[in-house]
Design a protein around this motif. Structure first.
Motif, PDB file in Angstrom:
ATOM      1  N   ASN A  94       0.850  -0.791  -0.083  1.00 39.66           N
ATOM      2  CA  ASN A  94       0.057  -0.044   0.083  1.00 39.66           C
ATOM      3  C   ASN A  94       1.046   1.181   0.026  1.00 39.66           C
ATOM      4  O   ASN A  94       1.678   1.655   0.832  1.00 39.66           O
ATOM      5  N   VAL A  96      -0.077   4.345   0.612  1.00 41.43           N
ATOM      6  CA  VAL A  96      -0.020   5.401   1.359  1.00 41.43           C
ATOM      7  C   VAL A  96       0.693   4.988   2.372  1.00 41.43           C
ATOM      8  O   VAL A  96       1.382   5.644   3.958  1.00 41.43           O
ATOM      9  N   THR A  97       0.804   3.716   2.788  1.00 43.25           N
ATOM     10  CA  THR A  97       0.657   3.251   4.979  1.00 43.25           C
ATOM     11  C   THR A  97       2.380   3.015   4.384  1.00 43.25           C
ATOM     12  O   THR A  97       3.588   3.702   4.877  1.00 43.25           O
TER      13      THR A  97
END
Length: 301
Positions: A94, A96-97
């Motif tokens: 991911n 964003v993570t």
């Protein structure tokens, strides 16, 4: 015809003489001379060893040592938790993570820990009140005491470094084991907890052990925000009695003693996680080395 003696061997007309290692003996002699010179210099120095002995078990000094140890434990717990979580986040697919984890590491590794301690201690200036969902607002100055601010500041800073150590340990584990675990239906968190992390520990433990030792010494920076650890307590004492070197030696003795205990713990942890992970024999424990030395001495006698 070959003949042998305890000092030389004659083979086909050539005499083989054991190597004398002259440079090794010269180096040892230089070291011994230096140690003798150092010992004589220290014995003649203007130091009152009676003061050192009297303050070695002084209650205020012991209290400061206890605060330093507790602060080290609190900061390392925060650092380890943040390190593991951040390492897993950085390896996430991911974006964003992974991006948030990278930002955390970038900020806390890119600024001095001393600056971070000051920011946490003075956070009440810009956030006078802290509110949590479902709880009544609390004054920041009451919540962030000097000890809490030091633990958070040191812990979050440590987490940014520990995350890289944990990530390198995870990457050292063969991906085939993760794929095999996924093939039998194990969930991702179970794979991480039961397969990846136990094998990664042999890579993680040595640098984390060094960081624990470094954290113990870094706690001295907490005196800048009012935490009375051992060095701060010693300074308060020698500002009054002017026994500066004696009090600093007391601190050095306690730091060395505590680091020695931590080093022993690190050795046994490394030994535990090295079982079955290498074809080499495990390193002998200090007790086994002593038995080997004295056993050899007895056999010679």
């Amino acid at each position: 015809m070959t003949s042998a003696t305890s000092t030389s061997v004659t083979t086909d007309g050539f005499v083989v003489v054991p190597r004398r290692h002259l440079g090794r003996w010269i180096g040892a002699a230089v070291v011994v001379v230096f140690l003798v010179w150092l010992g004589v210099s220290v014995s003649r120095a203007a130091l009152d060893w009676g003061v050192v002995r009297s303050y070695l078990t002084f209650p205020v000094i012991l209290t400061g040592l206890g605060i330093a140890i507790v602060l080290t434990i609190a900061a390392m717990v925060i650092g380890l938790l943040m390190g593991v979580v951040t390492a897993v986040m950085r390896m996430s697919k991911n974006p964003v993570t992974a991006g948030v984890a990278w930002l955390y590491v970038w900020v806390f590794r890119g600024t001095p820990v001393y600056l971070q301690l000051l920011i946490w201690f003075n956070l009440a200036i810009i956030f006078p009140v802290i509110g949590f969902p479902g709880l009544a607002p609390t004054r920041t100055i009451d919540l962030l005491t000097p000890f809490v601010a030091a633990a958070i500041g040191l812990g979050l800073n440590q987490g940014s470094y520990t995350s890289e150590v944990v990530r390198s340990g995870i990457l050292s584990v063969d991906e085939g084991q993760t794929e095999a675990a996924q093939a039998i239906g194990m969930p991702r968190l179970m794979i991480l907890r039961r397969i990846v992390l136990p094998q990664a520990m042999r890579v993680i433990i040595p640098p984390v052990g060094n960081e624990v030792i470094g954290m113990l010494k870094t706690t001295s920076l907490a005196s800048a925000i009012g935490v009375s650890e051992i060095l701060s307590q010693a300074q308060h004492i020698y500002f009054v009695n002017s026994r500066i070197m004696e009090l600093l030696i007391v601190c050095a003795i306690w730091y060395l003693a505590t680091v020695s205990v931590l080093s022993i713990g690190q050795f046994y942890l490394e030994r535990h996680y090295a079982k079955g992970a290498t074809s080499k024999a495990l390193a002998p424990t200090p007790l086994q080395r002593l038995r080997a030395v004295f056993g050899t001495a007895r056999s010679y006698r």
